[in-house]
Design a protein around this motif. Sequence first.
Motif, mmCIF file in Angstrom:
data_model
loop_
_atom_site.group_PDB
_atom_site.id
_atom_site.type_symbol
_atom_site.label_atom_id
_atom_site.label_comp_id
_atom_site.label_asym_id
_atom_site.label_seq_id
_atom_site.Cartn_x
_atom_site.Cartn_y
_atom_site.Cartn_z
ATOM 1 N N PRO A 50 0.806 -1.243 0.000
ATOM 2 C CA PRO A 50 0.000 0.000 0.000
ATOM 3 C C PRO A 50 0.830 1.279 0.000
ATOM 4 C CG PRO A 50 -0.745 -1.561 1.685
ATOM 5 C CD PRO A 50 0.576 -2.051 1.210
ATOM 6 N N PHE A 51 2.136 1.196 0.275
ATOM 7 C CA PHE A 51 2.958 2.399 0.356
ATOM 8 C C PHE A 51 3.072 3.062 -1.018
ATOM 9 C CE2 PHE A 51 5.688 0.871 4.212
ATOM 10 C CZ PHE A 51 4.519 0.700 4.942
ATOM 11 N N ASN A 52 3.113 4.392 -1.019
ATOM 12 C CA ASN A 52 3.234 5.129 -2.272
ATOM 13 C C ASN A 52 4.617 4.932 -2.893
ATOM 14 O OD1 ASN A 52 0.635 6.203 -2.060
ATOM 15 N ND2 ASN A 52 1.363 7.944 -0.846
ATOM 16 N N LEU A 53 4.660 5.049 -4.214
ATOM 17 C CA LEU A 53 5.935 4.974 -4.914
ATOM 18 C C LEU A 53 6.754 6.242 -4.666
ATOM 19 C CD1 LEU A 53 5.079 3.499 -8.438
ATOM 20 C CD2 LEU A 53 6.112 2.332 -6.495
ATOM 21 N N GLN A 54 8.060 6.082 -4.679
ATOM 22 C CA GLN A 54 8.973 7.208 -4.554
ATOM 23 C C GLN A 54 9.802 7.336 -5.824
ATOM 24 O OE1 GLN A 54 11.026 5.804 -1.015
ATOM 25 N NE2 GLN A 54 9.895 7.245 0.279
ATOM 26 N N THR A 55 10.280 8.547 -6.073
ATOM 27 C CA THR A 55 11.113 8.777 -7.254
ATOM 28 C C THR A 55 12.538 8.290 -6.959
ATOM 29 O OG1 THR A 55 9.761 10.678 -7.838
ATOM 30 C CG2 THR A 55 11.902 10.490 -8.938
ATOM 31 N N LYS A 56 12.706 7.006 -7.026
ATOM 32 C CA LYS A 56 14.023 6.440 -6.747
ATOM 33 C C LYS A 56 14.253 5.196 -7.600
ATOM 34 C CE LYS A 56 12.697 3.676 -2.666
ATOM 35 N NZ LYS A 56 12.921 3.499 -1.210
ATOM 36 N N VAL A 57 15.531 4.828 -7.689
ATOM 37 C CA VAL A 57 15.963 3.663 -8.452
ATOM 38 C C VAL A 57 16.568 2.655 -7.476
ATOM 39 C CG1 VAL A 57 17.552 2.823 -10.237
ATOM 40 C CG2 VAL A 57 16.448 5.067 -10.497
ATOM 41 N N VAL A 58 16.188 1.407 -7.635
ATOM 42 C CA VAL A 58 16.780 0.324 -6.845
ATOM 43 C C VAL A 58 17.450 -0.651 -7.799
ATOM 44 C CG1 VAL A 58 16.312 -1.657 -5.342
ATOM 45 C CG2 VAL A 58 15.163 0.527 -4.932
ATOM 46 N N MET A 59 18.700 -1.000 -7.487
ATOM 47 C CA MET A 59 19.448 -1.929 -8.325
ATOM 48 C C MET A 59 19.867 -3.149 -7.506
ATOM 49 S SD MET A 59 21.904 0.803 -10.366
ATOM 50 C CE MET A 59 22.459 -0.378 -11.589
ATOM 51 N N LEU A 60 19.688 -4.343 -8.077
ATOM 52 C CA LEU A 60 20.188 -5.577 -7.500
ATOM 53 C C LEU A 60 21.251 -6.102 -8.457
ATOM 54 C CD1 LEU A 60 17.527 -5.226 -5.916
ATOM 55 C CD2 LEU A 60 17.190 -7.695 -6.062
ATOM 56 N N VAL A 61 22.511 -6.117 -8.007
ATOM 57 C CA VAL A 61 23.593 -6.432 -8.935
ATOM 58 C C VAL A 61 24.486 -7.545 -8.401
ATOM 59 C CG1 VAL A 61 23.563 -4.079 -9.817
ATOM 60 C CG2 VAL A 61 25.171 -4.665 -8.031
ATOM 61 N N THR A 62 24.825 -8.460 -9.285
ATOM 62 C CA THR A 62 25.756 -9.546 -8.961
ATOM 63 C C THR A 62 27.016 -9.484 -9.818
ATOM 64 O OG1 THR A 62 24.569 -11.014 -10.489
ATOM 65 C CG2 THR A 62 23.935 -11.100 -8.179
ATOM 66 N N GLU A 91 17.469 9.448 -5.932
ATOM 67 C CA GLU A 91 17.898 8.534 -4.877
ATOM 68 C C GLU A 91 18.056 7.143 -5.488
ATOM 69 O OE1 GLU A 91 16.373 6.597 -0.635
ATOM 70 O OE2 GLU A 91 15.054 7.928 -1.795
ATOM 71 N N THR A 92 19.233 6.572 -5.324
ATOM 72 C CA THR A 92 19.528 5.271 -5.930
ATOM 73 C C THR A 92 20.108 4.348 -4.866
ATOM 74 O OG1 THR A 92 19.962 6.311 -8.082
ATOM 75 C CG2 THR A 92 20.819 4.080 -7.737
ATOM 76 N N ILE A 93 19.481 3.208 -4.709
ATOM 77 C CA ILE A 93 19.934 2.235 -3.726
ATOM 78 C C ILE A 93 20.430 1.004 -4.459
ATOM 79 C CG2 ILE A 93 19.275 0.826 -1.733
ATOM 80 C CD1 ILE A 93 17.081 2.927 -1.206
ATOM 81 N N VAL A 94 21.679 0.650 -4.228
ATOM 82 C CA VAL A 94 22.296 -0.477 -4.914
ATOM 83 C C VAL A 94 22.555 -1.600 -3.917
ATOM 84 C CG1 VAL A 94 24.290 -1.272 -6.236
ATOM 85 C CG2 VAL A 94 23.381 1.033 -6.618
ATOM 86 N N PHE A 95 21.895 -2.718 -4.111
ATOM 87 C CA PHE A 95 22.178 -3.924 -3.343
ATOM 88 C C PHE A 95 23.187 -4.731 -4.164
ATOM 89 C CE2 PHE A 95 18.013 -2.611 -1.852
ATOM 90 C CZ PHE A 95 18.097 -2.817 -0.476
ATOM 91 N N VAL A 122 13.194 -0.416 -10.933
ATOM 92 C CA VAL A 122 13.984 -1.489 -10.327
ATOM 93 C C VAL A 122 14.818 -2.119 -11.436
ATOM 94 C CG1 VAL A 122 13.924 -3.747 -9.182
ATOM 95 C CG2 VAL A 122 12.306 -1.945 -8.515
ATOM 96 N N ILE A 123 16.118 -2.231 -11.188
ATOM 97 C CA ILE A 123 17.034 -2.797 -12.182
ATOM 98 C C ILE A 123 17.695 -4.033 -11.584
ATOM 99 C CG2 ILE A 123 19.125 -2.389 -13.537
ATOM 100 C CD1 ILE A 123 18.437 0.584 -13.522
ATOM 101 N N VAL A 124 17.656 -5.146 -12.315
ATOM 102 C CA VAL A 124 18.278 -6.389 -11.849
ATOM 103 C C VAL A 124 19.173 -6.926 -12.954
ATOM 104 C CG1 VAL A 124 16.353 -6.932 -10.312
ATOM 105 C CG2 VAL A 124 16.342 -7.817 -12.647
ATOM 106 N N ASP A 125 20.203 -7.702 -12.559
ATOM 107 C CA ASP A 125 21.108 -8.232 -13.575
ATOM 108 C C ASP A 125 21.224 -9.758 -13.518
ATOM 109 O OD1 ASP A 125 22.704 -8.776 -11.365
ATOM 110 O OD2 ASP A 125 24.480 -7.749 -12.131
ATOM 111 N N ASN A 126 20.244 -10.394 -12.828
ATOM 112 C CA ASN A 126 20.306 -11.834 -12.660
ATOM 113 C C ASN A 126 18.929 -12.336 -12.267
ATOM 114 O OD1 ASN A 126 21.512 -14.417 -12.451
ATOM 115 N ND2 ASN A 126 23.349 -13.562 -11.505
ATOM 116 N N TYR A 127 18.866 -13.621 -11.911
ATOM 117 C CA TYR A 127 17.621 -14.199 -11.401
ATOM 118 C C TYR A 127 17.580 -13.976 -9.889
ATOM 119 C CZ TYR A 127 14.341 -17.769 -9.781
ATOM 120 O OH TYR A 127 13.313 -18.417 -9.159
ATOM 121 N N PHE A 128 16.538 -13.300 -9.402
ATOM 122 C CA PHE A 128 16.373 -13.061 -7.973
ATOM 123 C C PHE A 128 15.016 -13.612 -7.552
ATOM 124 C CE2 PHE A 128 19.388 -9.808 -9.309
ATOM 125 C CZ PHE A 128 20.379 -9.920 -8.333
ATOM 126 N N PRO A 129 14.991 -14.685 -6.761
ATOM 127 C CA PRO A 129 13.714 -15.325 -6.420
ATOM 128 C C PRO A 129 12.740 -14.411 -5.684
ATOM 129 C CG PRO A 129 15.523 -16.234 -5.100
ATOM 130 C CD PRO A 129 16.132 -15.411 -6.183
#
Length: 380
Positions: free
Chosen positions: A22-34, A54-58, A96-103
């Motif tokens: 239910p939370f509102n979207l924010q103007t940010k980018v999230v990256m999951l990188v391997t 705002e960019t958060i990189v995992f 949301v940006i991903v570079d692999n398979y994330f379950p």
Amino acid sequence: MRRILAQLYMIILRGVAIIFRPFNLQTKVVMLVTFQDNPEQILKKMADLRVSPETIVFYDPRVDETQLSYNFVRTIPLTFSSIFKRLYHMSRAKVVIVDNYFPELAALKFKEEACCIQIWHANGALKKFAWEDKATPLRAKSEQKRFKAVYARFHKVVVGSDMMGEIFKRSFLLESEDRLLKIGVPSTDYFFEQEQLKQIRASYREKYQKKTILYAPTFRDSELNQAKILLDLEKMRELLSDEYVLLLKLHPSIQANATIPEDDFIKLFPKNQSMQEALAGADVLVTDYSSSPFEFALLSRPIYFFTPDIEQYDRERGLVTGFSELIPGGEPYLTTESLARGILNDEADLDEIARFSATWNKYSEGRSAANLVDFIQKKL
């Protein structure tokens, strides 16, 4: 038991994701990188173009986090303990940006305004993966269902060629051509920076005083338990050491377990140096089923395919249909001696390599990262 625990884990993730929905979207980018190359080029271009939401990189702990650090980026290790943070931030990000398979993607239900972009970690494929992997039909129905759910979360898949687009459609079960983002692969931008490439190659010539052969085989699952190099290093030394130095770029687990003494001919490529630098510096590439030839082909240098285990690998893992017809040079080399003599006789056909590159790098023209940043900016 493992399967039951995996199902329980996914139930928990879905429950947590429902809380965040239910939370509102924010103007940010999230990256999951391997893998490092694609996100490094993307973040660098975001900084250059002053696109700095705002960019958060995992990031996987094996990635050099310092190369992903900018004043608009927050980096968090991609570990089990950060799973709830990932779900929270992915649920609230517009991109949301991903570079692999994330379950964990299977647990999410993105809002209509959000966009999940799969950038993958290779700009070409010679071996089967994802839904086409030969192990997939042997998986439990619950696992296959999860795979499909993850693939369904990819709103866009970045591609560098129509050839790779067709592979992605089969591998990720993409029914619509619209899900392909034909803008080129960001990591390939590195190979259009001519001055940097000249400096790296010159440094290799100065360091080794001979031409360099980069041996970069793909990782094989069996190598986790037993380090093994298919190349006969002594035969390579016998036939090539007068003109060449052999650089071994091995998977970290293999390099750690294999006993390979370095000398004037054999050099272990430092683990802390990137594959892109290895490709930029080398005069010749020897590989098998890896993705390295797709980028190396942009340099118009000789490529040789050494595949003594091709029948076993195809049987167990699976190669793309028509492997021998796809690779430049036709039939791969099956013995070290034939490979070494092929290198000595300059058997690599640079015209074929140019055609290979044109096929697999059709949309990669040196501004792929800028193309993606432009797309991201529009989504934000």
